[in-house]
Scaffold this active site. Structure first.
Site, short mmCIF file in Angstrom:
data_model
loop_
_atom_site.label_atom_id
_atom_site.label_comp_id
_atom_site.label_asym_id
_atom_site.label_seq_id
_atom_site.Cartn_x
_atom_site.Cartn_y
_atom_site.Cartn_z
N ASP A 99 0.79 -1.23 0.00
CA ASP A 99 0.00 0.00 0.00
C ASP A 99 0.83 1.29 0.00
O ASP A 99 0.32 2.36 -0.29
CB ASP A 99 -0.93 0.02 1.22
N HIS A 100 2.12 1.20 0.30
CA HIS A 100 2.93 2.41 0.51
C HIS A 100 3.67 2.90 -0.73
O HIS A 100 4.17 4.04 -0.72
CB HIS A 100 3.96 2.15 1.62
N ASP B 220 3.59 -0.78 11.32
CA ASP B 220 3.11 0.54 10.94
C ASP B 220 2.49 1.16 12.19
O ASP B 220 1.79 0.47 12.95
CB ASP B 220 2.07 0.46 9.81
N ARG C 261 -1.72 12.62 10.11
CA ARG C 261 -0.53 13.42 10.43
C ARG C 261 -0.43 14.63 9.51
O ARG C 261 -0.83 14.57 8.35
CB ARG C 261 0.75 12.58 10.29
N SER D 189 5.84 7.79 12.70
CA SER D 189 5.81 6.47 12.08
C SER D 189 6.62 5.45 12.86
O SER D 189 7.51 5.78 13.64
CB SER D 189 6.37 6.58 10.66
N ARG E 214 8.64 3.46 11.40
CA ARG E 214 9.74 3.06 10.51
C ARG E 214 11.06 2.85 11.26
O ARG E 214 11.61 3.76 11.87
CB ARG E 214 9.90 4.06 9.37
#
Length: 784
Positions: A128-129, A193, A475, A670, A672
């Site tokens: 999806d990213h 995520d 965000r 995030s 990440r």
């Protein structure tokens, strides 16, 4: 045998490409209900949850919150686990793992490095990213498949080899897919995520983590989490009019701020809960990530039961009904903090710009914007994202758009729509919502994250041009959506975004203001009303799921040594047993430093599987306190100013260790883990801040770095970018014992300060081994 014949028929149909989650659940006996239609042999184990809860109930001898029931219900050893909220580390056994494609690359590369043959728990990858919003859904999807073919092939083959389900590009956003298929009351799910808490809308404890944490769970190792505090949010009254579930979390964010939920689970309860749809509850839980919460959760109720039934999981709802006492809080349970919100009095909110906790009533935002000098003309309105892309969201937005069209109006602002999943896209197309939104001027984008994470090829402004956008996203950090630091982004509900896009200005309040129709007559928009779920069944759309084969051992996973997108990982170096002496300061960060500042997304997403390449974005968004600039730091060895990554690489080449000094809530945003992998890869050893965001602090520990905090926050001012730092006493590194830092100034003077840490015994072993993955391999070698 009739049941066997029916089951065989369903399996045949599913193998023919029909979407499994649209087959009505049948023939399930108690305790033999599948966790999802995609994993018929993996069953929900409420009996174990019940057993563990009863053990903890007896030990603690007090009523439990819902959060405690689900968390403690997943303890590895409920009889012996030390339990103290906010203090002890819990060893947990989550039910499943979910990974989005940008973080799954590094997670799967780490799993490959572990040498294990197959994942130990049900796991999925969601593409999806990596889909950039440019010209519309179909074209953008085709382009993404072409550009990202190497990465998609890696994820698909790695998933097949190691037993991980693969959701192809175009399937939708990870969190919507989880809500539709994998979340259920009482589940413990971890996802790579930060918006994984979305699943709390279905009564699950769903927690965002870094890839290394996901590897632990996929490897069958107990997962560690500091025992969360529990913040209760009591909801009374009832939502009505223009107020929406989004306004609940926008209000909570204004109260708690971006770090007020750190180390805590937000647990919603009270009579007002029942006035919120299941997908509305998911919206509220989703954006709990913006207040630093570990996760958020709602108690199991009729709205969840209704959603489970509509998504083909009535069997799960029936089982949850049997175990309902364990899926709601105990009467008389105690929260660490309680916030009360009367939904009947809640007004529509809009938060921003540049931070998601700057809350304003929509009625005030026009005046506030004019006073602050923010642009009031809205250039683009964007609805969708993992936070607000449900059928109900799209229906309420379409209800607003339909009124404008009836008076001959279209959006004055540009307007985009992001469906949350292929199921949502197909259903809103069938039911006419998508066409209404197109007719009012909207562009329907691919079922993906898109502009919410910076995947937006924006053409209507030049970089550096001051402008305003309104979104239904989560965000709004500086430059997050379009890489333009002058874009003022505001977050609100989809229906408010739609209304403001029609008006074209922040000065419009749909509750009180009038629009002028094409006939010159004034009219007022009525508060939108829409079904929370479609009257017909959901339309599944295209089949986008790849099942892992029963035996994937023969599957080849290809990573080219010359690839610019993927790179196999080399182990980080072990701690040499010495103190960290005379470290240089790479950067002393001024103010907010999110994971977007540390490891930007947008165009950098294409390098998420290649550690060396993506390290070229290390801290390029952070502001250097020495000169007030981004991506400009002094090289202490040459005295020349240059980009942060180049300076770090120079230090690494010269064999010089370095540190970063940060401010409050360092690493918010995030999940990440690249924001932790990159500094480690380029030679960093220590990150010293006033405070950390939860996920980032854990990610740093996992990669063998030392995240430390000032015992006295005022000591932040004692360190200057030109100083050298030594961390001493590492030979006696122990839980709860502060470390000593010697600051060496250029004039020869020294100061000593104390630094705190949150390491436990096993986490100290990660540091000593060089990383958590290194430690995992050490333990494997000892046991073999």
């Amino acid at each position: 045998n009739v049941p066997v014949l029916i089951l065989s028929f369903f399996q045949h149909a599913l193998n023919s490409g029909i979407r499994r989650y649209h087959v009505a659940p049948v023939l399930c006996q108690r305790a033999k209900v599948a966790m999802s239609h995609f994993e018929p042999n993996e069953h929900i184990n409420y009996e174990k949850l019940e057993k563990n809860i009863n053990i903890v109930h007896k030990r603690l001898d007090r009523p439990l919150t819902l959060s405690e029931k689900i968390v403690y219900g997943h303890l590895d050893d409920p009889a012996k686990q030390e339990i103290e909220r906010g203090k002890t580390y819990l060893r947990l056994r989550p039910d499943r793992v979910a990974m989005q494609d940008a973080t799954a690359q590094m997670a799967m590369l780490q799993f490959i490095s572990s040498g294990l043959p197959k994942v130990a728990v049900p796991s999925t990858i969601h593409c999806d990213h990596l889909i950039e919003a440019q010209s519309g859904g179909e074209k953008d999807l085709r382009r993404a498949k072409d550009i990202n073919q190497e990465v998609y092939n890696f994820l698909a083959t790695a998933g097949a080899k190691y037993g991980v389900g693969f959701w192809k590009p175009g399937s939708g956003i990870i969190h919507q897919i989880i809500l539709e298929n994998y979340s259920y009351p009482g589940v413990m799910l971890i996802g790579t995520d930060s918006h994984t808490p979305n699943g709390g809308g279905l009564g699950g404890i769903c927690i965002g983590v870094g890839g290394a944490d996901a590897v632990d769970v996929m490897a069958g190792i107990p997962w560690e989490l500091k025992c969360p505090k529990v913040i209760g949010v009591k909801l009374t009254g009832k939502l009505s009019g223009w107020s929406s579930p989004k306004d609940v979390i926008l209000k909570v964010a204004g109260i708690l701020t971006v770090k007020g939920g750190t180390g805590a689970i937000i647990e919603y309860h009270g009579p007002g809960v029942d006035s919120i749809s299941c997908t509305g509850m998911a919206t509220i839980c989703n954006m709990g990530a913006e207040i630093g919460a570990t996760t958020s959760v709602f108690p199991y109720n009729a709205r969840m039961k209704k959603y489970l039934g509509k998504t083909g999981r009535a069997d799960i709802a029936a089982l949850a009904d049997e175990f309902q006492q364990h899926l709601v809080p105990d009467s008389g349970c105690q929260y660490d903090q309680v916030i009360e919100i009367n939904l009947s009095e809640l007004k529509p909110h809009i938060n921003g710009p540049f931070t998601p906790d700057l809350a304003h009533p929509v009625s005030d935002i026009g005046a506030v914007a004019e006073k602050e000098g923010w642009p009031v003309d809205i250039r683009v309105g964007l609805i969708g994202s993992c936070t607000n892309s449900s059928y109900e969201d799209m229906g309420r937005s379409a209800a607003v758009a339909k009124q404008a069209l009836a008076h001959g109006l279209k959006c004055k602002s540009k307007f985009t729509i992001t469906p949350g999943s292929e199921q949502i896209r197909a259903t809103i197309e069938r039911d006419g919502y998508a066409q209404i939104l197109r007719d009012v001027g909207g562009l329907v984008l691919a079922n993906a994250c898109g502009p919410c994470i910076g995947q937006w090829d924006r053409k209507d402004i030049k970089k550096g041009e001051k402008n305003t956008i309104v979104t239904s996203y989560n965000r709004n950090f500086t430059g997050r959506n379009d890489a333009n630091p002058e874009t003022h982004a505001f977050v609100t509900s989809p229906e408010i975004v739609t209304a403001l896009s029609i008006a074209g200005t922040l000065k419009f309040n749909p509750e009180t203001d009038y629009l002028t129709g094409a006939d010159g007559k004034k009219f007022k928009l009525e508060a939108p009303d829409a079904d929370e779920l479609p009257k017909l069944e959901f339309d599944p759309g295209q089949d986008t799921y790849q099942y892992p084969p029963k035996d994937g051992s023969g599957q080849h996973v290809d990573v080219s040594p010359t690839s610019q997108r993927l790179q196999l990982l080399e182990p980080f170096d072990k701690w040499d047993g010495k103190d960290l002496e005379d470290m240089l300061i790479l950067i002393k960060v001024k103010g907010k430093c999110t994971t977007d500042h540390i490891s930007a997304a947008g165009p950098w997403l294409k390098f998420r599987g290649h550690l060396d390449n993506i390290s070229n974005n290390l801290l390029i968004g952070a502001i250097n306190i020495e000169n007030g600039k981004a991506n400009s730091v002094r090289n202490a060895l040459t005295q020349e100013f240059g980009p942060v990554p180049d300076t770090a690489r120079y230090y690494k080449k010269m064999g010089v260790k370095w540190a970063v000094i940060g401010d409050e809530n360092y690493g918010e945003g995030s999940s990440r883990e690249h924001a932790a992998l990159e500094p480690r890869h380029l030679g960093g050893r220590v990150i010293i801040t006033k405070s950390f965001a939860r996920i980032h602090e854990t990610n740093l520990k996992k990669q063998g770095l030392l995240p430390l905090t000032f015992a006295d926050p005022a000591d932040y001012n004692k360190i200057h970018p030109v100083d050298k730092l030594s961390i001493v006493g590492l030979a006696d590194f122990a839980p709860g014992k502060p470390l000593k830092c010697i600051i060496k100034h250029p004039n020869g003077s020294q100061e000593t300060i104390m630094l705190n840490h949150t390491f436990n015994e096993s986490q100290i072993e990660w540091f000593q081994a060089g990383s958590a993955l290194n430690r995992m391999k050490e333990l494997q070698q000892k046991s073999s």
